[in-house]
Design a protein around this motif. Structure first.
Motif, short mmCIF file in Angstrom:
data_model
loop_
_atom_site.label_atom_id
_atom_site.label_comp_id
_atom_site.label_asym_id
_atom_site.label_seq_id
_atom_site.Cartn_x
_atom_site.Cartn_y
_atom_site.Cartn_z
N UNK A 173 -1.81 -3.89 -7.65
CA UNK A 173 -1.69 -5.32 -7.97
C UNK A 173 -0.24 -5.69 -8.24
N UNK A 174 0.48 -4.78 -8.93
CA UNK A 174 1.90 -5.05 -9.20
C UNK A 174 2.69 -5.11 -7.90
N UNK A 175 2.35 -4.22 -6.96
CA UNK A 175 3.07 -4.20 -5.68
C UNK A 175 2.71 -5.42 -4.83
N UNK A 176 1.43 -5.84 -4.91
CA UNK A 176 1.04 -7.07 -4.21
C UNK A 176 1.83 -8.25 -4.79
N UNK A 177 1.99 -8.23 -6.11
CA UNK A 177 2.77 -9.28 -6.77
C UNK A 177 4.21 -9.27 -6.27
N UNK A 178 4.74 -8.05 -6.17
CA UNK A 178 6.13 -7.90 -5.73
C UNK A 178 6.30 -8.46 -4.31
N UNK A 179 5.30 -8.17 -3.46
CA UNK A 179 5.38 -8.65 -2.08
C UNK A 179 5.39 -10.17 -2.04
N UNK B 239 8.42 -7.79 -13.55
CA UNK B 239 8.95 -6.43 -13.42
C UNK B 239 7.91 -5.51 -12.79
N UNK B 240 7.46 -5.77 -11.56
CA UNK B 240 6.41 -4.94 -10.97
C UNK B 240 6.79 -3.46 -10.92
N UNK B 241 8.06 -3.17 -10.68
CA UNK B 241 8.45 -1.76 -10.61
C UNK B 241 8.56 -1.14 -12.00
N UNK B 242 9.06 -1.92 -12.96
CA UNK B 242 9.13 -1.42 -14.34
C UNK B 242 7.74 -1.09 -14.85
N UNK B 243 6.79 -2.02 -14.61
CA UNK B 243 5.42 -1.81 -15.07
C UNK B 243 4.82 -0.58 -14.37
N UNK B 244 5.05 -0.46 -13.07
CA UNK B 244 4.47 0.65 -12.32
C UNK B 244 5.04 2.00 -12.77
N UNK C 288 0.84 -1.21 0.00
CA UNK C 288 0.00 0.00 0.00
C UNK C 288 0.87 1.25 0.00
N UNK C 289 1.93 1.24 0.82
CA UNK C 289 2.81 2.40 0.88
C UNK C 289 3.57 2.56 -0.43
N UNK C 290 3.98 1.45 -1.02
CA UNK C 290 4.71 1.51 -2.29
C UNK C 290 3.83 2.09 -3.39
N UNK C 291 2.53 1.70 -3.38
CA UNK C 291 1.59 2.23 -4.38
C UNK C 291 1.43 3.73 -4.20
N UNK C 292 1.24 4.14 -2.93
CA UNK C 292 1.07 5.56 -2.64
C UNK C 292 2.30 6.34 -3.09
N UNK C 293 3.49 5.75 -2.91
CA UNK C 293 4.73 6.43 -3.31
C UNK C 293 4.77 6.63 -4.83
N UNK C 294 4.34 5.61 -5.57
CA UNK C 294 4.30 5.75 -7.04
C UNK C 294 3.35 6.88 -7.45
N UNK C 295 2.14 6.88 -6.83
CA UNK C 295 1.16 7.89 -7.22
C UNK C 295 1.65 9.29 -6.85
N UNK C 296 2.44 9.36 -5.76
CA UNK C 296 2.93 10.67 -5.30
C UNK C 296 4.07 11.21 -6.18
#
Ligand code: ZN
Length: 393
Positions: free
Chosen positions: A381-387, A342-347, A7-15
């Motif tokens: 979803x990508x971050x959940x995958x990463x976790x 590549x969850x981070x590449x996709x994000x 959740x925090x990683x997603x928020x960081x991407x959006x920010x």
């Protein structure tokens, strides 16, 4: 040990985008929902004007005096109708397709360039849809009771032909496609394709930045004509390999899971339902529009009436078609994560699409209007995958 928090990683991407950028994306996206309604009203108005002008009935009568084959009449009336419709809709298309894009900084194209391309695509669609309509009217004449059922097969054949021909004959008219240049990006994409049984010889870069600043790639074509194409916008700030893997992996998911064929199949079924309703509603709608000189459903001069019915159905069916495409898009994300991890590449790449598709709509807004899942949910979803799938260091 610090646990990874999706959740925090997603928020960081959006920010990564400032609040003003999110607000602008929301204005663009929600304004876009209203365009569906305005576009619908414009199309009804244009159809109404064409019916009242009597121009198609006049053309049909003049042709009939020479006793031509009915096929020729429906072809000529169909092409003339499509051209008139395109010209009358031009102010609206220019507003929605160019002026508004320009206002939001989503295109750098000059108006002249846009207009020229619009004219070319109008000519192409007048020929292509002219042929489709000719076949449709032949069905209406031959099998007047069950034509709507056969129209499903006709639609399937038509979509398939368009998909096969598009990358060979149509797309090169608008953009310049070149094989991806030798280098790390190409090597990477070729390796990805080979590992997943996808033809590796058709990986292209095209000058997408000519029409749109959107960060995007696509798969088009069918059978032998299928290829992966990446917009040059992906390389503007230097290509990031993880991003390329994430995005191209998504596009390969569309290819590997035959999404275009599935969608063509469902569209053909929807065509049957739509043409059935056209069959039932033609007479009352024709009367409503004041088309007294139209001789019924089999008269190609009734095309604007058909168009009004189809416009209503397509507006009402928007959530259905959107949801269908959205499911395929989710599946392609999943394919990318599963095969290329590549969850981070996709994000990172997804963040760049927020400017034309706001990231965090309400669930209802997403279901009704989004043809891609919301970026916020996709990154999550990508971050959940990463976790769940930590990469070996
Ligand atoms: Zn996609």
């Amino acid at each position: 040990m610090v646990l990874f928090d999706p959740a925090a990683a997603t928020a960081a991407y959006l920010a990564q985008l400032p609040p003003e950028a999110h607000a602008k994306a929301t204005a663009y996206t929600q304004g876009g929902h209203w365009l569906l309604l305005w576009g619908f009203l414009v199309s009804v108005l244009v159809s109404f004007l064409i019916v009242r002008s009597g121009v198609l009935v006049g053309l049909r009568r003049r042709m009939e005096r020479r006793k031509p084959r009915p096929v020729l009449v429906s072809l000529a009336v169909g092409v003339v109708y499509l051209l008139i419709d395109g010209v009358l809709s031009l102010p609206w298309s220019a507003y929605a397709g160019w002026w508004r894009q320009k206002q939001y900084g989503l295109t750098s194209q000059a108006f002249g360039g846009w207009l020229g391309e619009n004219a070319i695509s109008l000519a192409i669609s007048a020929v292509a849809f002219g042929l489709f309509l000719t076949a449709l009217y032949a069905l209406i004449r031959r099998v007047p009771r069950t034509w709507w059922l056969w129209s499903g097969g006709l639609t399937a054949v038509f979509i398939t032909i368009l998909m096969v021909l598009s990358p060979i004959y149509i797309e090169p008219i608008f953009n310049h496609y070149t094989p991806a240049p030798a280098g790390p990006v190409r090597d990477q994409v070729v390796a990805m394709a080979k590992a997943n049984g996808i033809p590796a010889d058709k990986i292209f870069v095209y000058n997408g930045s000519k029409q749109s600043n959107a960060y995007t790639a696509n798969v088009s074509g069918l059978f032998g004509s299928a290829r992966v194409a990446m917009s040059d916008t992906m390389f503007k700030q230097g290509a990031d390999l993880a991003e390329v893997r994430g995005v191209v992996g998504h596009e390969m998911g569309h290819y590997a899971h035959y999404h275009s064929l599935w969608i063509a199949g469902v569209m053909s079924l929807l065509a049957i339902v739509s043409f059935f309703l056209v069959d039932r509603l033609f007479a009352p709608v024709c009367a409503l529009l004041g088309g007294d000189t139209i001789k019924g459903l089999a008269d190609p001069a009734g095309l604007p009436v058909l168009s009004v019915i189809l416009a209503v159905l397509s507006l009402l069916g928007t959530p259905v078609t959107n949801s269908l495409i959205r499911i395929a898009e989710s599946d392609a994300d999943h394919y990318s994560l599963e095969h290329f991890n590549e969850p981070d590449g996709l994000s990172k790449a997804l963040v760049k699409t927020i400017e034309y598709r706001a990231a965090t709509p309400s669930r209802l807004e997403e279901v009704l209007f989004y043809d891609h899942p919301a970026v916020g949910a996709r990154i999550r979803r990508a971050m959940d995958w990463k976790a769940a799938h930590p990469k070996a260091e």
